[in-house]
Write a protein that holds these residues in place. Structure first.
Motif, PDB file in Angstrom:
ATOM      1  N   MET A   1       0.840  -1.203   0.000  1.00 34.06           N
ATOM      2  CA  MET A   1       0.000   0.000   0.000  1.00 34.06           C
ATOM      3  C   MET A   1       0.873   1.251   0.000  1.00 34.06           C
ATOM      4  SD  MET A   1      -2.885   1.152   2.825  1.00 34.06           S
ATOM      5  CE  MET A   1      -3.830  -0.345   2.584  1.00 34.06           C
ATOM      6  N   SER A   2       0.574   2.200  -0.908  1.00 33.11           N
ATOM      7  CA  SER A   2       1.347   3.438  -0.979  1.00 33.11           C
ATOM      8  C   SER A   2       1.194   4.227   0.308  1.00 33.11           C
ATOM      9  CB  SER A   2       0.860   4.276  -2.163  1.00 33.11           C
ATOM     10  OG  SER A   2       1.449   5.566  -2.124  1.00 33.11           O
ATOM     11  N   LYS A   3       2.269   4.879   0.708  1.00 37.86           N
ATOM     12  CA  LYS A   3       2.237   5.667   1.933  1.00 37.86           C
ATOM     13  C   LYS A   3       1.918   7.133   1.659  1.00 37.86           C
ATOM     14  CE  LYS A   3       3.239   2.911   5.435  1.00 37.86           C
ATOM     15  NZ  LYS A   3       2.409   2.828   6.639  1.00 37.86           N
ATOM     16  N   SER A   4       1.629   7.462   0.401  1.00 37.26           N
ATOM     17  CA  SER A   4       1.335   8.839   0.032  1.00 37.26           C
ATOM     18  C   SER A   4      -0.164   9.073   0.025  1.00 37.26           C
ATOM     19  CB  SER A   4       1.927   9.153  -1.341  1.00 37.26           C
ATOM     20  OG  SER A   4       1.541  10.446  -1.771  1.00 37.26           O
ATOM     21  N   VAL A   5      -0.615  10.122   0.721  1.00 37.98           N
ATOM     22  CA  VAL A   5      -2.036  10.476   0.727  1.00 37.98           C
ATOM     23  C   VAL A   5      -2.263  11.473  -0.402  1.00 37.98           C
ATOM     24  CG1 VAL A   5      -3.929  11.463   2.057  1.00 37.98           C
ATOM     25  CG2 VAL A   5      -2.207  10.070   3.209  1.00 37.98           C
ATOM     26  N   ASP A   6      -2.731  10.981  -1.539  1.00 41.85           N
ATOM     27  CA  ASP A   6      -2.929  11.838  -2.706  1.00 41.85           C
ATOM     28  C   ASP A   6      -4.410  12.072  -2.982  1.00 41.85           C
ATOM     29  OD1 ASP A   6      -3.545   9.300  -3.442  1.00 41.85           O
ATOM     30  OD2 ASP A   6      -2.207   9.208  -5.180  1.00 41.85           O
ATOM     31  N   PHE A   7      -5.199  12.115  -1.910  1.00 45.73           N
ATOM     32  CA  PHE A   7      -6.637  12.370  -2.021  1.00 45.73           C
ATOM     33  C   PHE A   7      -7.038  13.353  -0.936  1.00 45.73           C
ATOM     34  CE2 PHE A   7      -5.718   8.358   0.166  1.00 45.73           C
ATOM     35  CZ  PHE A   7      -6.235   8.598   1.431  1.00 45.73           C
ATOM     36  N   ASN A   8      -8.231  13.921  -1.049  1.00 44.73           N
ATOM     37  CA  ASN A   8      -8.716  14.901  -0.081  1.00 44.73           C
ATOM     38  C   ASN A   8      -9.176  14.203   1.195  1.00 44.73           C
ATOM     39  OD1 ASN A   8      -8.305  17.211  -1.649  1.00 44.73           O
ATOM     40  ND2 ASN A   8     -10.262  16.944  -2.705  1.00 44.73           N
ATOM     41  N   CYS A   9      -8.511  14.523   2.284  1.00 44.58           N
ATOM     42  CA  CYS A   9      -8.795  13.873   3.566  1.00 44.58           C
ATOM     43  C   CYS A   9      -8.989  14.928   4.649  1.00 44.58           C
ATOM     44  CB  CYS A   9      -7.633  12.947   3.938  1.00 44.58           C
ATOM     45  SG  CYS A   9      -7.894  12.032   5.474  1.00 44.58           S
ATOM     46  N   GLY A  10     -10.016  14.733   5.470  1.00 45.49           N
ATOM     47  CA  GLY A  10     -10.266  15.657   6.568  1.00 45.49           C
ATOM     48  C   GLY A  10     -10.725  14.912   7.809  1.00 45.49           C
ATOM     49  N   VAL A  11     -11.047  15.666   8.854  1.00 41.08           N
ATOM     50  CA  VAL A  11     -11.372  15.089  10.161  1.00 41.08           C
ATOM     51  C   VAL A  11     -12.653  15.697  10.701  1.00 41.08           C
ATOM     52  CG1 VAL A  11     -10.539  14.710  12.519  1.00 41.08           C
ATOM     53  CG2 VAL A  11      -8.894  14.862  10.634  1.00 41.08           C
ATOM     54  N   VAL A  12     -13.489  14.864  11.323  1.00 39.96           N
ATOM     55  CA  VAL A  12     -14.626  15.345  12.107  1.00 39.96           C
ATOM     56  C   VAL A  12     -14.359  14.985  13.567  1.00 39.96           C
ATOM     57  CG1 VAL A  12     -17.074  15.032  12.619  1.00 39.96           C
ATOM     58  CG2 VAL A  12     -16.314  15.219  10.239  1.00 39.96           C
ATOM     59  N   LEU A  13     -14.381  15.995  14.424  1.00 34.31           N
ATOM     60  CA  LEU A  13     -14.149  15.815  15.858  1.00 34.31           C
ATOM     61  C   LEU A  13     -15.431  16.147  16.627  1.00 34.31           C
ATOM     62  CD1 LEU A  13     -10.695  17.529  16.589  1.00 34.31           C
ATOM     63  CD2 LEU A  13     -11.187  15.098  16.660  1.00 34.31           C
ATOM     64  N   PRO A  14     -16.179  15.158  17.097  1.00 36.14           N
ATOM     65  CA  PRO A  14     -17.331  15.464  17.944  1.00 36.14           C
ATOM     66  C   PRO A  14     -16.858  15.903  19.331  1.00 36.14           C
ATOM     67  CG  PRO A  14     -17.026  13.084  17.762  1.00 36.14           C
ATOM     68  CD  PRO A  14     -16.007  13.712  16.851  1.00 36.14           C
ATOM     69  N   ALA A  15     -17.286  17.092  19.750  1.00 34.67           N
ATOM     70  CA  ALA A  15     -16.813  17.647  21.029  1.00 34.67           C
ATOM     71  C   ALA A  15     -17.958  18.294  21.790  1.00 34.67           C
ATOM     72  CB  ALA A  15     -15.689  18.660  20.784  1.00 34.67           C
ATOM     73  N   SER A  16     -19.118  17.631  21.758  1.00 36.86           N
ATOM     74  CA  SER A  16     -20.289  18.188  22.437  1.00 36.86           C
ATOM     75  C   SER A  16     -20.539  17.556  23.795  1.00 36.86           C
ATOM     76  CB  SER A  16     -21.540  18.000  21.563  1.00 36.86           C
ATOM     77  OG  SER A  16     -21.385  18.629  20.320  1.00 36.86           O
ATOM     78  N   GLY A  17     -19.650  16.647  24.223  1.00 34.02           N
ATOM     79  CA  GLY A  17     -19.850  15.938  25.487  1.00 34.02           C
ATOM     80  C   GLY A  17     -19.785  16.860  26.688  1.00 34.02           C
ATOM     81  N   THR A  18     -20.384  16.392  27.777  1.00 31.42           N
ATOM     82  CA  THR A  18     -20.439  17.195  29.009  1.00 31.42           C
ATOM     83  C   THR A  18     -19.430  16.743  30.053  1.00 31.42           C
ATOM     84  OG1 THR A  18     -22.162  15.756  29.914  1.00 31.42           O
ATOM     85  CG2 THR A  18     -22.879  17.693  28.664  1.00 31.42           C
TER      86      THR A  18
END
Length: 392
Positions: A1-18
């Motif tokens: 598997m190639s180690k290069s990220v050649d695509f659009n990648c992002g992150v969702v961080l849920p941070a609504s906890g109490t």
């Protein structure tokens, strides 16, 4: 598997906890460790990777202004803040729905917890690549305890073979269309009681996740005691100390290097003549600087770290410790001048993520005594003591 990220990648961080399990009023993702909220460390884990194109943080309405202020204070230019919801899955879905507004052609979305503050690039990249190839990917760690079940009367009914099971950790990765479809088809029961995103992808998008072996640092801050563990681990992993060598002070430099190396890995301590060493890796840039002086400077502005080239201050406030080794006859006269200057300097740098201290010692004082004070300041890193001049 190639180690290069050649695509659009992002992150969702849920941070609504109490943070109910921590038993505190402030949600745990906004609790301070080393002078900044936990969520800033989590964001920095992804923010420093150039192949991460966007980070969407979902927070409750009551915390939205706080999060927006953090985005400004720490220059988190990849971060978009959106409203969360009452459950984890609903908050994640709000983040997923916001993806097209920040990335016109998203390929892979990573989902992570706001209070999982550690992550190495190699592992996160492997998860992103596996998600791009297989549609979904997760990371696991071996169970350390046997899992049992009991009946309504508290009597043992079943014991599972822990070798056949694993703990599901974060981050998890998904092709954008996979996780979008999974949430679009989820029921109210899934949104209210579900906890596993990988199961939703399998159930509603027909995608079986590729599982990547995890590492010991994949844990989340859950209880109060975890705050202390997080602080110790952050220092152990990210503290980088630069001792700026000075002609004629080899004994003190050697002592400082030896003492600090007993508490840190040797590669975390460098003796150098440069504020920022020539390195391609930002992780190798120092965030703690020890300056040694044999006289009061003729130009006071040289003590201001903001006037010098400096590396990223997202993960740690940069700490500058100035050690003045003076003749015993000079100490009393110069103590007042140094105190006034460093108090003013600390006030000036208050919102710029710098901490400054001074250590004033007589040239007759032992290197061990001076080193002990400096070592304490390196590890304590108290912003409340910034600008203080410590006599040895």
């Amino acid at each position: 598997m190639s180690k290069s990220v050649d695509f659009n990648c992002g992150v969702v961080l849920p941070a609504s906890g109490t943070g109910e399990r921590m038993g505190i009023c402030t949600p745990k993702q906004f609790r301070d460790v080393l002078g900044r909220p936990l969520i800033v460390f989590t964001i920095s884990t992804f923010h420093r990777f150039p192949w991460i194109k966007f980070i969407i943080v979902t927070v409750s309405e009551s915390c939205k202004d706080t999060m927006l202020q953090l985005v400004t204070d720490y220059n988190l230019h990849k971060v978009t803040v959106v409203a969360g919801s009452t459950t984890r899955h609903r908050s994640i879905y709000n983040g997923i729905k916001a993806v097209p507004s920040v990335c016109s052609a998203p390929d892979v979305v990573l989902i992570h917890d706001a209070v999982r503050i550690f992550g190495e690039e190699d592992l996160i990249r492997d998860i992103a690549l596996a998600a791009n190839k297989h549609g979904a990917s997760g990371v696991t760690r071996p169970l350390v305890s046997t899992v049992i079940a009991s009946d309504s009367e508290g009597m043992l009914t079943e014991s599972l073979d822990r070798n056949q099971y694993a703990a599901s950790e974060m981050p998890q990765g998904f092709k954008y269309h996979v996780i979008k479809q999974a949430y679009e088809k989820s029921t109210d029961f899934d949104f209210d009681y579900g906890t596993e995103c990988l199961l939703l992808a399998k159930k509603y998008a027909g995608v079986n996740a590729c599982i990547v072996p995890g590492k010991p640092y994949l844990w989340k801050v859950t209880h109060k005691k975890d705050l202390y563990a997080a602080e110790a681990m952050l220092k152990e992993q990210f503290l980088q100390v630069s001792i700026l060598s000075t002609s004629g002070q080899a004994t003190l430099v050697d002592t400082l290097e030896r003492e600090l190396c007993t508490a840190l890995r040797s590669e975390q301590v460098k003796v150098t003549s440069e504020i920022i060493p020539k390195s391609n890796s930002p992780s190798e840039h120092p965030n703690t600087f020890i300056h040694i002086h044999t006289s009061q400077p003729s130009d006071w502005s040289t003590l201001n770290p903001a006037t010098r080239p400096c590396g990223d201050r997202l993960l740690f406030d940069h700490c500058h410790i100035h050690v003045f080794l003076l003749d015993p006859t000079q100490v009393s006269a110069q103590h007042h001048q140094l105190s006034v200057h460093f108090k003013q300097l600390a006030k000036q740098l208050q919102d710029q993520h710098f901490i400054v201290y001074a250590v004033l010692a007589q040239t007759t004082e032992s290197s061990e005594a001076v080193s002990a004070m400096v070592k304490h300041l390196v590890f304590h890193r108290s912003t409340s003591l910034a600008g203080q001049v410590f006599l040895v």
